[in-house]
Design a protein around this motif. Sequence first.
Motif, short mmCIF file in Angstrom:
data_model
loop_
_atom_site.label_atom_id
_atom_site.label_comp_id
_atom_site.label_asym_id
_atom_site.label_seq_id
_atom_site.Cartn_x
_atom_site.Cartn_y
_atom_site.Cartn_z
N LEU A 127 -28.92 -98.01 -48.54
CA LEU A 127 -28.07 -98.08 -47.34
C LEU A 127 -28.43 -97.11 -46.50
O LEU A 127 -28.43 -97.58 -45.11
CB LEU A 127 -26.45 -97.80 -48.23
CG LEU A 127 -26.00 -99.13 -49.20
CD1 LEU A 127 -24.67 -98.80 -49.60
CD2 LEU A 127 -25.54 -99.92 -48.47
N SER A 128 -29.20 -95.96 -47.70
CA SER A 128 -29.78 -94.98 -46.08
C SER A 128 -30.77 -95.55 -44.83
O SER A 128 -31.27 -95.58 -44.07
CB SER A 128 -30.74 -94.55 -46.35
OG SER A 128 -31.75 -94.46 -47.84
N TYR A 163 -33.40 -105.05 -58.37
CA TYR A 163 -33.84 -104.52 -57.72
C TYR A 163 -33.44 -103.26 -58.19
O TYR A 163 -34.18 -101.86 -57.62
CB TYR A 163 -33.85 -104.55 -56.32
CG TYR A 163 -35.12 -104.31 -55.36
CD1 TYR A 163 -36.23 -103.28 -55.17
CD2 TYR A 163 -33.41 -103.19 -54.31
CE1 TYR A 163 -36.54 -102.94 -54.30
CE2 TYR A 163 -34.40 -102.11 -53.67
CZ TYR A 163 -36.24 -102.06 -53.20
OH TYR A 163 -36.34 -101.36 -52.72
N PHE A 164 -32.00 -102.78 -57.97
CA PHE A 164 -31.50 -101.52 -57.98
C PHE A 164 -31.43 -100.76 -59.46
O PHE A 164 -31.28 -99.65 -59.37
CB PHE A 164 -30.69 -101.77 -57.92
CG PHE A 164 -29.66 -102.27 -56.07
CD1 PHE A 164 -30.47 -101.68 -55.00
CD2 PHE A 164 -28.74 -103.09 -56.30
CE1 PHE A 164 -30.15 -102.04 -54.09
CE2 PHE A 164 -29.16 -104.12 -54.76
CZ PHE A 164 -29.81 -103.23 -53.86
N LEU A 165 -32.71 -101.34 -60.53
CA LEU A 165 -32.20 -100.89 -61.76
C LEU A 165 -33.96 -100.84 -61.75
O LEU A 165 -34.67 -101.98 -62.56
CB LEU A 165 -31.88 -101.61 -62.53
CG LEU A 165 -31.27 -101.63 -64.21
CD1 LEU A 165 -29.84 -100.11 -64.25
CD2 LEU A 165 -30.78 -102.13 -64.82
N ILE A 186 -29.83 -96.49 -41.86
CA ILE A 186 -29.98 -95.38 -40.51
C ILE A 186 -30.70 -94.36 -40.44
O ILE A 186 -31.03 -94.43 -39.31
CB ILE A 186 -28.41 -94.55 -41.43
CG1 ILE A 186 -27.60 -96.02 -41.57
CG2 ILE A 186 -28.79 -93.02 -41.27
CD1 ILE A 186 -26.71 -95.01 -42.88
N SER A 187 -31.81 -94.40 -41.75
CA SER A 187 -32.77 -93.98 -41.19
C SER A 187 -33.81 -94.68 -40.09
O SER A 187 -34.16 -94.03 -39.34
CB SER A 187 -34.08 -93.51 -42.51
OG SER A 187 -34.26 -94.85 -42.89
N VAL A 221 -26.39 -96.36 -58.90
CA VAL A 221 -25.77 -95.86 -57.41
C VAL A 221 -26.68 -95.08 -57.20
O VAL A 221 -26.88 -95.12 -55.64
CB VAL A 221 -25.15 -94.89 -58.26
CG1 VAL A 221 -24.06 -94.49 -57.00
CG2 VAL A 221 -23.88 -95.34 -59.01
N VAL A 222 -27.79 -94.16 -57.34
CA VAL A 222 -29.32 -93.64 -56.59
C VAL A 222 -29.94 -95.11 -55.59
O VAL A 222 -29.74 -94.71 -54.68
CB VAL A 222 -29.97 -92.32 -57.01
CG1 VAL A 222 -30.78 -92.12 -56.33
CG2 VAL A 222 -29.39 -91.38 -58.35
N GLU A 223 -29.86 -95.62 -56.17
CA GLU A 223 -30.41 -97.11 -55.30
C GLU A 223 -30.02 -97.60 -54.64
O GLU A 223 -30.96 -97.79 -52.97
CB GLU A 223 -31.04 -97.62 -56.84
CG GLU A 223 -31.79 -97.17 -58.09
CD GLU A 223 -33.79 -96.23 -56.89
OE1 GLU A 223 -34.14 -97.86 -56.15
OE2 GLU A 223 -34.41 -96.18 -57.31
N TYR A 269 -39.29 -103.57 -45.84
CA TYR A 269 -38.24 -104.10 -46.64
C TYR A 269 -38.32 -105.61 -47.12
O TYR A 269 -37.55 -105.91 -48.07
CB TYR A 269 -37.03 -103.50 -45.96
CG TYR A 269 -37.35 -102.19 -45.50
CD1 TYR A 269 -37.05 -101.25 -45.92
CD2 TYR A 269 -36.45 -101.66 -44.17
CE1 TYR A 269 -37.34 -99.65 -46.21
CE2 TYR A 269 -36.27 -99.77 -43.96
CZ TYR A 269 -36.54 -99.38 -44.80
OH TYR A 269 -36.88 -98.51 -44.61
N ILE A 305 -27.41 -96.20 -53.02
CA ILE A 305 -26.97 -95.22 -52.05
C ILE A 305 -28.54 -95.19 -50.76
O ILE A 305 -28.66 -94.98 -49.50
CB ILE A 305 -26.85 -93.30 -52.13
CG1 ILE A 305 -26.10 -93.39 -52.74
CG2 ILE A 305 -27.41 -92.88 -51.04
CD1 ILE A 305 -25.14 -92.32 -53.42
N SER A 306 -29.77 -95.12 -51.48
CA SER A 306 -31.09 -95.15 -51.04
C SER A 306 -31.57 -96.12 -49.59
O SER A 306 -31.96 -96.05 -49.17
CB SER A 306 -32.24 -94.93 -52.58
OG SER A 306 -33.72 -95.58 -51.83
#
Lengths: 249, 100
Positions: free
Chosen positions: A166-167, A143-145, A170-171, A159-161, A241, A163-164
């Motif tokens: 993990l955010s 999923y992250f690639l 929070i959001s 890395v960007v995915e 999600y 972070i996205s």
Amino acid sequence: MATTIDVMGQFKLTTALGPVGASVNFTQSNLTMVVVCALILGLLHLGMAPRAVVPGRLQAAAEMLYGFVHRMCIDQIGEEGKAFFPFIFTLFSFLLFSNLFGLVPYQFTVTSHLAITAGLAVFVIVLATFVGLRTHGLHFFSYFLPEGLPIFLAPLIVVVEVISYLSRPISLSFRLFANMMAGHVVFEVFASFMVAMAASLGAIGYVMAVGPFALDVAMTGFELLVAALQAYVFAVLACMYLHDAVHLH
Amino acid sequence: MTDAPEEGADFDRRLAEARQRQGLEKPADPAKAAATSLLGIGMRVGVEMAAALAVGAFLGYWLDRVLHTKPLLMVVFLLLGGVAGVRNVWRLVGPKGPRP
């Protein structure tokens, strides 16, 4: 001046139910949650008790709530969404009733505390990750690639995915918490204007206090929209999600 | 009550006609629907960006403390957090479909 503007005092936790509640730190937040759950169960139980073909008001409300969430699950997640319907229904009805119950004067808004919203958001994310791992095994991490990605970009995008991803909690939690808290702060600010005007300007103050009062009345209508909308947004995002976890895209 | 399909279709047709007569079938107002979903999107965009930035900053800070590389990784991850924030927003407003 006698009146000070203390807008955050309304969010302070105090113990409820007298000395019994105080001895076990049973706060008004806990009490409100119990009341909200009782209201939901009461609506469903009393609403569905007649089992009429042509529903009355309560039955129509219960059926609409059920049908609305059921449709949302299937639209957002797909056919697999039926498995998550009980969870989404519980989540949505709890948030909706908590948000709306907080608009009743003198009542506490459970969702104006980050601890509550963050708890729910973390639960949603952990569930979605667990469902993804359960459905797809380690293939879930693809999923992250994104597909068709040049290999030299992979370290950056992964890395960007991540972070996205993990955010998300929070959001999810901050949006609900900030909306509910901000609304109640604005209520209190206008209300304290009223008190301050009446206290310091005498008869003229009483006339002028109509202004903030009218704003508070208008705000109540807007907050009804926000309460329903934020409960809906939270539930829809939980569905999205879960959709990502089930379908991996 | 029978479950014959033609009877069901007939009932649906008569129900639709009756609702039409009573003015219950309001034509969907696309402008209003768009405004509602725009309100929903507008409420999401800001938080999505800020949340990714916060996660990036926190990850960088934490890795710096673990790896003793202060302040290099925090700078890098702050930028990556910004990228992830734009990615979040793009996922929200960009073209829908399998992984744009």
